[in-house]
Scaffold this motif. Structure first.
Motif, PDB file in Angstrom:
ATOM      1  N   GLY A  90      31.897  68.187  22.062  1.00 33.63           N
ATOM      2  CA  GLY A  90      32.685  68.843  21.028  1.00 33.63           C
ATOM      3  C   GLY A  90      32.283  70.271  20.730  1.00 33.63           C
ATOM      4  N   ARG A  91      31.287  70.781  21.427  1.00 35.91           N
ATOM      5  CA  ARG A  91      30.805  72.140  21.171  1.00 35.91           C
ATOM      6  C   ARG A  91      31.570  73.146  22.034  1.00 35.91           C
ATOM      7  NH1 ARG A  91      24.464  71.253  21.706  1.00 35.91           N
ATOM      8  NH2 ARG A  91      24.344  73.412  21.061  1.00 35.91           N
ATOM      9  N   PRO A  92      31.713  74.378  21.533  1.00 33.21           N
ATOM     10  CA  PRO A  92      32.432  75.383  22.315  1.00 33.21           C
ATOM     11  C   PRO A  92      31.571  75.950  23.442  1.00 33.21           C
ATOM     12  CG  PRO A  92      31.695  76.348  20.265  1.00 33.21           C
ATOM     13  CD  PRO A  92      31.329  74.879  20.219  1.00 33.21           C
ATOM     14  N   PHE A  93      32.241  76.325  24.531  1.00 33.80           N
ATOM     15  CA  PHE A  93      31.613  77.124  25.575  1.00 33.80           C
ATOM     16  C   PHE A  93      32.672  78.035  26.162  1.00 33.80           C
ATOM     17  CE2 PHE A  93      32.919  73.316  27.857  1.00 33.80           C
ATOM     18  CZ  PHE A  93      33.313  73.754  29.117  1.00 33.80           C
ATOM     19  N   TYR A  94      32.238  79.058  26.870  1.00 34.17           N
ATOM     20  CA  TYR A  94      33.117  80.166  27.214  1.00 34.17           C
ATOM     21  C   TYR A  94      33.065  80.487  28.703  1.00 34.17           C
ATOM     22  CZ  TYR A  94      32.869  80.500  22.222  1.00 34.17           C
ATOM     23  OH  TYR A  94      32.923  80.186  20.892  1.00 34.17           O
ATOM     24  N   ILE A 113      38.209  82.220  28.720  1.00 33.80           N
ATOM     25  CA  ILE A 113      38.777  81.004  28.143  1.00 33.80           C
ATOM     26  C   ILE A 113      37.708  80.333  27.283  1.00 33.80           C
ATOM     27  CG2 ILE A 113      39.764  78.729  28.633  1.00 33.80           C
ATOM     28  CD1 ILE A 113      40.740  79.888  31.311  1.00 33.80           C
ATOM     29  N   GLU A 114      38.103  79.915  26.080  1.00 32.42           N
ATOM     30  CA  GLU A 114      37.212  79.156  25.196  1.00 32.42           C
ATOM     31  C   GLU A 114      37.548  77.683  25.323  1.00 32.42           C
ATOM     32  OE1 GLU A 114      35.835  78.807  20.539  1.00 32.42           O
ATOM     33  OE2 GLU A 114      37.710  79.814  21.009  1.00 32.42           O
ATOM     34  N   PHE A 115      36.540  76.874  25.659  1.00 31.64           N
ATOM     35  CA  PHE A 115      36.697  75.429  25.763  1.00 31.64           C
ATOM     36  C   PHE A 115      36.001  74.757  24.588  1.00 31.64           C
ATOM     37  CE2 PHE A 115      36.722  76.874  30.194  1.00 31.64           C
ATOM     38  CZ  PHE A 115      37.843  76.232  30.690  1.00 31.64           C
ATOM     39  N   LEU A 116      36.552  73.646  24.115  1.00 27.23           N
ATOM     40  CA  LEU A 116      35.857  72.756  23.196  1.00 27.23           C
ATOM     41  C   LEU A 116      35.603  71.485  23.999  1.00 27.23           C
ATOM     42  CD1 LEU A 116      37.758  73.281  19.842  1.00 27.23           C
ATOM     43  CD2 LEU A 116      35.467  74.048  20.457  1.00 27.23           C
TER      44      LEU A 116
END
Length: 107
Positions: free
Chosen positions: A75-79, A53-56
């Motif tokens: 606001g940065r993506p994490f996985y 899952i990719e989160f912003l």
């Protein structure tokens, strides 16, 4: 039946909560996606069939600090990376998400 699972943003330590089935196959949370892996959005009904899952942070829903107080995300993506299998054999992330740096030298 679902359970609430909390994931911490590796950039700013904000916490996102997500309702998931209780039979989790989570491997790791990383700042970068694993090469070749397919990531779903947190609100995708088929997200459990993806590779992760990719989160912003802060943009996919409310986030809190570690004590549960509301905060703004960065606001940065994490996985979130799931455990993956191919022909019954667990696949390792590339590069591995554990054990320190990996160096590949060609002679």
């Amino acid at each position: 039946m679902t359970v609430t699972v909390r994931y911490t943003c590796p950039h700013c330590n904000a916490v996102v909560s997500l309702e998931r089935p209780p039979d989790l196959a989570d491997r790791s949370v990383t700042k970068r996606p694993q090469p070749g892996w397919e990531y779903a959005d947190p609100d995708d009904p088929d997200r459990e069939s993806a590779d992760g899952i990719e989160f912003l942070c802060g943009e996919d829903g409310p986030v809190t600090d570690l004590e549960g107080e509301p905060v703004e995300g960065c606001g940065r993506p994490f996985y979130l990376n799931f455990v993956r299998y191919e022909q019954g054999v667990e696949l390792e992330p590339d590069p591995p998400t554990y054990g320190g740096p990996r160096f590949d030298f060609n002679a």
